[in-house]
Design an enzyme around this catalytic site. Structure first.
Site, PDB file in Angstrom:
ATOM      1  N   ASP A 175      41.598  32.417   0.923  1.00  0.00           N
ATOM      2  CA  ASP A 175      41.243  31.211   1.657  1.00  0.00           C
ATOM      3  C   ASP A 175      41.910  31.163   3.034  1.00  0.00           C
ATOM      4  O   ASP A 175      43.108  31.438   3.163  1.00  0.00           O
ATOM      5  CB  ASP A 175      41.710  30.005   0.826  1.00  0.00           C
ATOM      6  N   GLU A 235      38.372  35.025   3.952  1.00  0.00           N
ATOM      7  CA  GLU A 235      37.588  34.004   4.645  1.00  0.00           C
ATOM      8  C   GLU A 235      38.167  33.807   6.040  1.00  0.00           C
ATOM      9  O   GLU A 235      39.296  33.348   6.191  1.00  0.00           O
ATOM     10  CB  GLU A 235      37.658  32.662   3.897  1.00  0.00           C
TER      11      GLU A 235
END
Ligand code: GLC
Ligand code: CA
Length: 586
Positions: free
Chosen positions: A231, A298
């Site tokens: 993330d 990401e």
């Protein structure tokens, strides 16, 4: 259509030897995988509390097997106060009680594996939850303590430290700093949080932080997890000294403002963790040669694949999403550009590509492509959270989303699907304000809708039993987010019975992809010259054309006469392509 060929449980594929008789090179499975993102809270609820859970996922594994996916990626399932729906982790070594426990997690991994489906998790390194014991300890301890050093605690500026240490803004609105009350009751230091105040940023220069994540990754690999989606990597690492940022443009939307801060994004200071993580996975795979564990990062970087490359170069992440495809408007130029950039910048460096059209942070593709202004190149915002509010034609959007999916599934590399896209689900735009839960909606007082609309619980059955089969019959609670009226028409049950459904198309495309494009390393990619408004490319044995215009266009001759797949049911002509349609030729 169901998958007729047997599942192939082997962990790696082997390239045939080249003419010069190089040793066979094992290509890890994840390089060409189709991965299905499960938003755990919204996939399937087994116990009727209106919240998706691991047993619910386990009960639907056959659906995923029939779809033909290689792996599932679970969005964060760790204990969390759910201020950002799991992206605020209070314990990295356990399962959120609403979702199950470690035993149900183990059952899920083992049942999935028996069906040839691998399990990936989501790791959140930039921040934890303010309920994490470390942050609670930091609140209880003194300024300058070891516990505070794991975060960014600073004294305030101005009289009595009443002003934040700098002018940084949070991604979801408001300042990026909050002030605490010291244990003695006096107004205290400030701590940094780039997202919500309930997500304090971790200080990656601190050894405790680095060591905790080493332990965490190993803990889950040992439980059978084959990789992690990582993330928000681009905000790890901040300019030393935490200097003020130039102010954002005055008219910038809330979720756009923080993007203008050069001190918190793509920082060279933020790369050490990824080198460390790569050493860890390399050692893990060396010790478990049948388990090529990996990371997919990401990092949104619209139009700047060079910045993304920094996260891959020199043995850092294995893969990073090519998000420009998801960000593109419905124009051949923007799709062509998104593919070109990734091929030139990443594939030329031998980085295996990862494509996606949907995730839990973006409005669903059916809705995006159905907007009145979907073909207006000027509407490109580069921010997945900022969307047009022009009217939506769902029929048109569905037609285009089908074409986009066939394009993506033919590209070299891995493809990540987001739950419900295989049903053609649209964004739920009319959730009542009082039912919305996304911190973006709350922090902007509703100025920005946020992401609830793509997180609505899945419809499994056609009949409206209160949750369209998301929860068991007679469930005690309604789904945690309301489903739109008529959601049953989009259900898995309805789609399975319809040969023209989006689901049937996805099943067929995934099976065909496996058959024709399975050995990704051998596939050859090249663009085909096409008239404006059309994208064409060859990947191995398949030629793919997508018509982005409303009118039919002639398909350039000489690239195949057999129609392998089309996004428009019943179309069998290899020489002409109707508007907003994709075709695979062989
Ligand atoms: C990532 C996640 C998003 C989350 C944010 C903060 O962008 O995908 O859902 O809100 O990071 O963790
Ligand atoms: Ca439940």
């Amino acid at each position: 259509m169901t998958l007729t060929e047997p599942m192939t449980p082997e962990m790696t594929r082997t390239e045939p030897p080249t003419q010069t008789e190089h040793p066979r090179v094992a290509v890890p499975w994840w390089q060409s995988a189709v991965v299905y993102q499960i938003y755990a809270r919204s996939f399937a609820d087994s116990n009727g509390d209106g919240i998706g859970d691991l047993e619910g996922i386990r009960s639907r594994l056959h659906y995923l097997h029939d779809l033909g996916v290689d792996a599932v990626w679970l969005t964060p399932c760790y204990p969390s106060p759910q201020r950002d729906h799991g992206y605020d982790v209070a314990d990295y070594f356990a399962i959120e009680p609403d979702y199950g426990d470690l035993e149900s997690f183990d059952r899920l991994v083992s049942d999935a594996r028996a069906l040839g489906i691998r399990v990936l998790m989501d790791v959140v390194p930039n921040h934890c939850s303010s309920q994490h014991p470390w942050f609670q300890q930091a609140l209880a301890d003194r300024p300058g303590s070891r516990a505070r050093a794991r975060f960014y605690f600073r004294d305030g500026k101005g009289e009595n430290g009443n002003e934040p240490p700098n002018n940084w803004l949070a991604w979801f609105g408001g300042p990026a700093w909050s002030r605490i009350v010291e244990p003695d009751g006096s107004p205290g230091q400030w701590y940094l949080h780039l997202f919500t105040p309930w997500q304090p940023d971790l200080n990656w220069d601190n050894d405790d932080v680095a060591e905790q994540f080493d332990d965490m990754l190993t803990f889950w690999f040992d439980r059978g997890v084959e990789g992690f989606r990582v993330d928000a990597v681009s905000v790890v690492g901040k300019t030393p000294g935490l200097p003020d940022t130039p102010p954002p443009p005055p008219d910038a939307r809330v979720t756009d403002r923080a993007l203008h801060n050069p001190h918190v994004q793509f920082r060279p200071e933020g790369h050490a963790p990824w080198l460390r993580w790569r050493r860890l996975t390399d050692a893990y795979t060396a010790a478990h040669p049948d388990r090529p564990v990996f990371f997919v990062a990401e990092a949104y970087s619209p139009g700047r694949p060079d910045r993304v490359l920094e996260y891959l170069r020199g043995d850092k992440f294995h893969q990073v999403f090519s998000f420009d495809l998801l960000l593109a408007q419905w124009t051949s130029e923007q799709f062509h550009q998104a593919i070109t950039d990734s091929i030139n910048e990443l594939a030329s460096q031998h980085v295996p590509l990862v494509w996606t059209l949907n995730n839990h942070d973006a409005q669903r593709s059916v809705t995006r492509y159905g907007r009145d202004d979907a073909t207006d190149p000027a509407r490109f915002s580069g921010n997945n959270l900022i969307n047009s509010d022009s009217p939506v034609d769902l029929g048109l959007g569905t037609r285009r989303a089908r074409a986009a999916a066939l394009l993506m599934l033919a590209l070299p590399g891995a493809a990540y699907l987001y739950q419900g896209e295989e049903l053609g689900l649209h964004e739920h735009l009319t959730i009542p304000p009082e039912a919305r839960q996304d911190p973006i909606f709350i922090a902007t007082d509703g100025d920005e809708l946020g992401r609830d609309g793509c997180r609505v619980p899945m419809p499994w059955t056609t009949t409206d039993d209160g949750s369209y089969g998301f929860s068991p019959p007679g469930a005690a609670s309604p789904p945690w987010l309301p489903q739109p009226h008529g959601w049953g028409a989009s259900s898995a049950e309805a789609a399975a019975a319809d040969p023209g459904s989006v689901l049937t198309m996805y099943r067929g495309a995934i099976a065909t992809r496996r058959e024709l494009l399975g050995a990704v390393a051998a596939a050859e990619f090249g663009f085909i010259d096409t008239p404006p408004g059309m994208v064409g490319f060859r990947n191995g044995p398949v030629a793919v054309f997508v018509n982005f215009m409303a009118e039919a266009m002639a398909i350039p001759a000489g690239h195949g006469t057999r129609v392998v797949l089309t996004s428009l049911g019943g179309h069998t002509d290899a020489s002409v392509l109707p508007g907003d349609t994709a075709i695979w030729l062989a």
